[in-house]
Design a protein around this motif. Sequence first.
Motif, short mmCIF file in Angstrom:
data_model
loop_
_atom_site.label_atom_id
_atom_site.label_comp_id
_atom_site.label_asym_id
_atom_site.label_seq_id
_atom_site.Cartn_x
_atom_site.Cartn_y
_atom_site.Cartn_z
N SER A 198 10.59 21.24 -26.68
CA SER A 198 9.22 20.75 -26.82
C SER A 198 9.19 19.25 -26.54
O SER A 198 10.22 18.58 -26.60
N LYS A 199 8.02 18.75 -26.22
CA LYS A 199 7.85 17.34 -25.87
C LYS A 199 7.49 16.55 -27.13
O LYS A 199 6.67 16.97 -27.92
N VAL A 200 8.13 15.39 -27.28
CA VAL A 200 7.88 14.53 -28.43
C VAL A 200 7.52 13.12 -27.93
O VAL A 200 7.89 12.73 -26.83
N PRO A 201 6.78 12.35 -28.73
CA PRO A 201 6.38 11.00 -28.31
C PRO A 201 7.59 10.07 -28.19
O PRO A 201 8.62 10.26 -28.84
N LEU A 202 7.43 9.03 -27.36
CA LEU A 202 8.46 8.00 -27.22
C LEU A 202 8.42 7.01 -28.37
O LEU A 202 9.43 6.54 -28.85
N GLY A 203 7.20 6.64 -28.81
CA GLY A 203 7.04 5.64 -29.87
C GLY A 203 5.91 4.70 -29.53
O GLY A 203 4.74 5.09 -29.57
N VAL A 204 6.24 3.47 -29.17
CA VAL A 204 5.24 2.48 -28.75
C VAL A 204 5.40 2.24 -27.26
O VAL A 204 6.51 1.97 -26.79
N VAL A 205 4.31 2.36 -26.53
CA VAL A 205 4.35 2.20 -25.08
C VAL A 205 3.64 0.90 -24.69
O VAL A 205 2.49 0.68 -25.08
N LEU A 206 4.33 0.06 -23.95
CA LEU A 206 3.76 -1.18 -23.43
C LEU A 206 3.19 -0.91 -22.05
O LEU A 206 3.90 -0.45 -21.16
N CYS A 207 1.91 -1.19 -21.87
CA CYS A 207 1.22 -0.90 -20.60
C CYS A 207 0.87 -2.22 -19.91
O CYS A 207 0.11 -3.02 -20.46
N ILE A 208 1.41 -2.43 -18.71
CA ILE A 208 1.15 -3.65 -17.94
C ILE A 208 0.63 -3.23 -16.57
O ILE A 208 1.42 -2.98 -15.65
N PRO A 214 -7.30 -3.13 -12.31
CA PRO A 214 -6.93 -3.42 -13.70
C PRO A 214 -7.49 -2.47 -14.73
O PRO A 214 -6.96 -2.37 -15.83
N VAL A 215 -8.55 -1.76 -14.40
CA VAL A 215 -9.10 -0.76 -15.32
C VAL A 215 -8.48 0.60 -15.05
O VAL A 215 -7.92 1.24 -15.95
N ASN A 216 -8.53 1.05 -13.81
CA ASN A 216 -8.05 2.39 -13.47
C ASN A 216 -6.56 2.55 -13.74
O ASN A 216 -6.12 3.57 -14.29
N LEU A 217 -5.76 1.54 -13.36
CA LEU A 217 -4.32 1.66 -13.55
C LEU A 217 -3.90 1.31 -14.97
O LEU A 217 -2.73 1.48 -15.33
N ALA A 218 -4.85 0.85 -15.78
CA ALA A 218 -4.58 0.71 -17.22
C ALA A 218 -4.79 2.05 -17.92
O ALA A 218 -3.94 2.50 -18.70
N VAL A 219 -5.92 2.71 -17.65
CA VAL A 219 -6.17 3.99 -18.32
C VAL A 219 -5.18 5.06 -17.86
O VAL A 219 -4.90 6.00 -18.61
N SER A 220 -4.62 4.91 -16.66
CA SER A 220 -3.64 5.89 -16.19
C SER A 220 -2.34 5.80 -17.00
O SER A 220 -1.49 6.69 -16.92
N LYS A 221 -2.18 4.72 -17.75
CA LYS A 221 -1.04 4.57 -18.66
C LYS A 221 -1.46 4.82 -20.12
O LYS A 221 -0.79 5.52 -20.86
N LEU A 222 -2.60 4.24 -20.50
CA LEU A 222 -3.05 4.35 -21.88
C LEU A 222 -3.34 5.80 -22.28
O LEU A 222 -2.88 6.27 -23.33
N ASN A 230 1.85 8.64 -28.58
CA ASN A 230 2.37 7.28 -28.66
C ASN A 230 1.29 6.30 -29.08
O ASN A 230 0.11 6.52 -28.82
N ALA A 231 1.67 5.20 -29.68
CA ALA A 231 0.79 4.05 -29.85
C ALA A 231 0.96 3.17 -28.61
O ALA A 231 2.00 3.23 -27.95
N VAL A 232 -0.05 2.36 -28.29
CA VAL A 232 0.01 1.58 -27.06
C VAL A 232 -0.32 0.12 -27.30
O VAL A 232 -1.13 -0.22 -28.17
N VAL A 233 0.32 -0.73 -26.51
CA VAL A 233 0.00 -2.15 -26.44
C VAL A 233 -0.33 -2.45 -24.99
O VAL A 233 0.50 -2.20 -24.10
N LEU A 234 -1.51 -2.97 -24.75
CA LEU A 234 -1.93 -3.31 -23.39
C LEU A 234 -1.76 -4.80 -23.15
O LEU A 234 -2.23 -5.61 -23.93
N LYS A 235 -1.06 -5.16 -22.08
CA LYS A 235 -1.02 -6.54 -21.59
C LYS A 235 -1.70 -6.53 -20.22
O LYS A 235 -1.11 -6.16 -19.22
N PRO A 236 -2.99 -6.88 -20.15
CA PRO A 236 -3.70 -6.84 -18.87
C PRO A 236 -3.16 -7.89 -17.91
O PRO A 236 -2.52 -8.86 -18.34
#
Length: 294
Positions: A198-208, A214-222, A230-236
């Motif tokens: 089964s698939k499990v979360p990684l943890g915290v994902v940093l999205c750059i 900047p919007v489309n390629l952010a949501v494709s990660k978030l 996962n929880a996410v941290v976005l650095k635009p």
Amino acid sequence: MLSAAASIISSQVAGQSGSCLTHLIIPGAAAAAQIKNFSSARASMAEFYEHIKASSGAYKYFCNGQWLESSSGKTVPVTNPSTLHKDYQVQACTQEEVNNVFAAAKAAQLSWARTPLWKRAEYLHKVAVLMRQNAQPMADCLVKEIAKPAKDALTEVIRSADLIDYTAEEGLRSLGEGQLLTSDSFPGQARNKLCLVSKVPLGVVLCIPPFNYPVNLAVSKLAPALMAGNAVVLKPPSQGVVAGIHMLACFAAAGLPPGTVNVITGACARVSARRQVGQQSPPAAETRPAPLPG
């Protein structure tokens, strides 16, 4: 000025042989109503985003469910590439503030991972609705920050909302499935055991995300990261940061638990964020950068 009789509004109509300019004659009262509705919608969208901006005019960062100003007292300007004017200011987050963001994300991720898939999908669908309802200010930021044509800017926002909806539905299917393996697929073993994958979360994902979308390629990660638990941290990106802040405001307004989504800004935030990733031990995989496309 609108006359009491009528108002002439030009529109571009595309045909098979090209495009032609037509003039639609709309009664003055109807045109006035359209303008009033448009102005009302604009005001409503501005109100939706008003809390993400400090009294100084600089845009805030988002940590653990709160929009905050940096204790550094410093901001970073965002220059309009078309006019070379400094149209926006964002917070210059300190190292301590970046650390706090990652700590909040790590703490929130444990309970988010236990949130049922259908509930995660429900949150994401709400984000998509909010993005469509409040798309224009986000598109305006894209025009000013990266010189994207107005039509393309709005298209990027709407397409991003569609991607979030798609991710939610696809996540329900792909993450809701497991895989059975028989033990005799391994050398020396008999077919007397079953293994469940089964698939499990990684943890915290940093999205750059990069600056060009900047919007489309952010949501494709978030969206995929959140759907997977996962929880996410976005650095635009430096150009596109304000559009990214507007986009994240839709995630925040959807009611996701505090700490689940966060955004950091500032000249040092990228370096600090990458340092956070490097500090994690590889086996724990508590913080992973989301891969860039290409």
